[in-house]
Design a protein around this motif. Structure first.
Motif, PDB file in Angstrom:
ATOM      1  N   ARG A 113       0.994  -1.055  -0.114  1.00  0.00           N
ATOM      2  CA  ARG A 113      -0.082  -0.059   0.113  1.00  0.00           C
ATOM      3  C   ARG A 113       1.045   1.041   0.094  1.00  0.00           C
ATOM      4  N   TYR A 126      -0.548   3.001   4.729  1.00  0.00           N
ATOM      5  CA  TYR A 126       0.550   2.837   3.884  1.00  0.00           C
ATOM      6  C   TYR A 126       1.702   2.072   4.306  1.00  0.00           C
ATOM      7  N   ARG A 138      -3.514   6.854  -4.273  1.00  0.00           N
ATOM      8  CA  ARG A 138      -3.398   5.897  -3.383  1.00  0.00           C
ATOM      9  C   ARG A 138      -3.365   4.548  -4.374  1.00  0.00           C
TER      10      ARG A 138
END
Length: 436
Positions: A129, A156, A392
């Motif tokens: 991520r 993340y 993202r």
């Protein structure tokens, strides 16, 4: 008498361009990056005096601290005042994977507050991520509050900043760079902050960029690669094509290095292990903005007189995704090579595409605002937006990547922080693109 002495010393130090502070040995601008592997974490920070380069760290659940020594290097800004600071680097090697660590930079009484980070899992079979963006400055950093919230919620595993920092790090004798790095610390002291240079880092031969960031590259951090999960990431400098006063040798060196790195990553053994190959650099090969000539002069794509252009390497070695910034906007292309679209199919263009997909994400927020687009999009442009925002990214496995764009202001029909674009990139076979 003591007050007058302090006032006199302050005046002398200010005239000489020295930062006057009782905490001149205090570590600041703390940030992390990957070392040679993802369980090697490099801690970088600044002081305004020559102090000991040391980090204490421990596993989150343990009580005993370990101490690691590093090194420091004096960095002198290229402005008139020749303002110095010491940049410290300590590498925490061979950490346990998927483990949270506490750490403290420096020694008492000049030490940081306790900080923490979590190492990524081992191997390739986990969801990677990432927050991705470029072109964020000290002023008008619109995306920063949203990124801080995301990082606080542990959304993340790392951040990619695709060039252009602070606007500009060299300004005010380097003080703008200091303020920007302080501003980044809540993000970058918590997870690896991986970067590439942009045009706004060009002052004094990119010295602020090369000194302040600790990437694993040998060529002053201008280009390098790293592996994380099922992905081989490659960071390049697009600026070697535009600031040729620093020598055409850099163009040649990067091209030869990139070709070798891609050949290794695309080998049968490595591609079976890490099938995704993703390249990122600052200036895009493709964009449809109307603000300047950048979208019609893509030297990174075409090279000089047909030499050392990089797009052919994307095709030859089957690069899956290419990420850019520079344009203060967001733009997603269809699968694209040499200005032609090569969708996987009409119904599912991003399923088994026959060319790389390009993404421009340079709208994190800076003093220059956002960029407009030409009235009619190019045939290869799938989605574009001038809203402030960031990207993202989640690599779910060896076949599926999910990408979404978050708008933080002025999103038509959407609240701040809403997703305005998203898509799945699906590839069952990662290989060179044939027939284009």
């Amino acid at each position: 008498m003591r007050l007058y002495l302090l006032v006199f010393l302050f005046g002398v130090s200010w005239a000489r361009g020295v930062d006057w502070s009782p905490n001149y040995e205090q570590p600041e601008q703390i940030h992390l990056s990957f070392g040679e592997k993802t369980n090697d974490i490099v801690v970088t920070w600044s002081t305004f005096n020559d102090t000991t380069s040391v980090v204490r760290y421990k596993n989150y659940g343990e009580s005993e601290w370990q101490l690691v020594m590093g090194s420091s290097k004096v960095f002198i800004d290229g402005g008139q005042m020749k303002r110095p600071q010491w940049i410290h680097r300590v590498t925490l090697k061979d950490l346990a994977y998927d483990t949270r660590y506490n750490y403290i930079v420096g020694l008492s009484p000049a030490q940081s507050a306790p900080l923490s980070f979590k190492t990524p899992p081992a191997g390739e079979d986990w969801v990677v991520r990432i927050a991705i963006y470029g072109d964020m400055g000290v002023n008008n950093s619109m995306s920063l509050p949203f990124l801080l919230k995301d990082v606080e919620q542990e959304k993340y595993d790392l951040i990619l900043h695709v060039g252009d920092f602070a606007y500009d790090m060299n300004e005010q004798e380097g003080r703008v760079g200091d303020e920007f790095m302080r501003m980044l610390q809540p993000l970058a002291a918590s997870l690896p902050y991986m970067t590439c240079p942009g045009n706004h880092e060009s002052a004094y031969n990119f010295s602020h960029y090369s000194n302040r960031f600790s990437m694993p590259g040998a060529e002053s951090n201008l280009y390098y690669s790293f592996d994380v999960g099922p992905i081989h990431f490659i960071s390049i400098s697009t600026e070697v094509y535009y600031f040729t006063e620093y020598g055409l040798k850099l163009v040649v060196n990067q091209y030869e290095w990139l070709k070798q790195d891609l050949a290794k990553a695309a080998s049968k053994v490595n591609r079976a292990k890490r099938p995704w190959i993703i390249l990122f650099g600052h200036r895009p090969m493709y964009c449809s903005n109307s603000d300047d000539m950048d979208c019609s002069l893509e030297y990174t794509r075409t090279g000089y007189l047909g030499l050392f252009g990089l797009e052919s390497l994307l095709q030859e070695f089957g690069v899956d995704l290419v990420i850019w910034a520079h344009e203060h906007s967001y733009e997603r292309t269809w699968p694209l090579y040499d200005n032609q679209v090569y969708n996987g199919s009409y119904q599912h263009p991003y399923t088994n595409p026959r060319a790389p997909v390009h993404l421009v994400t340079g709208s994190a927020g800076c003093r220059e605002g956002t960029d407009r687009f030409i009235k009619h999009p190019k045939p290869w442009s799938a989605f574009r937006s001038s809203d402030y925002g960031y990207t993202r990214f989640a690599a779910h496995n060896t076949t599926h990547i999910y990408i979404e764009q978050v708008a933080v202001e002025h999103a038509p029909g959407a609240a701040e922080g809403d997703v305005i674009d998203s898509f799945w990139l699906v590839k069952e076979l990662h290989a060179p693109y044939i027939g284009i």
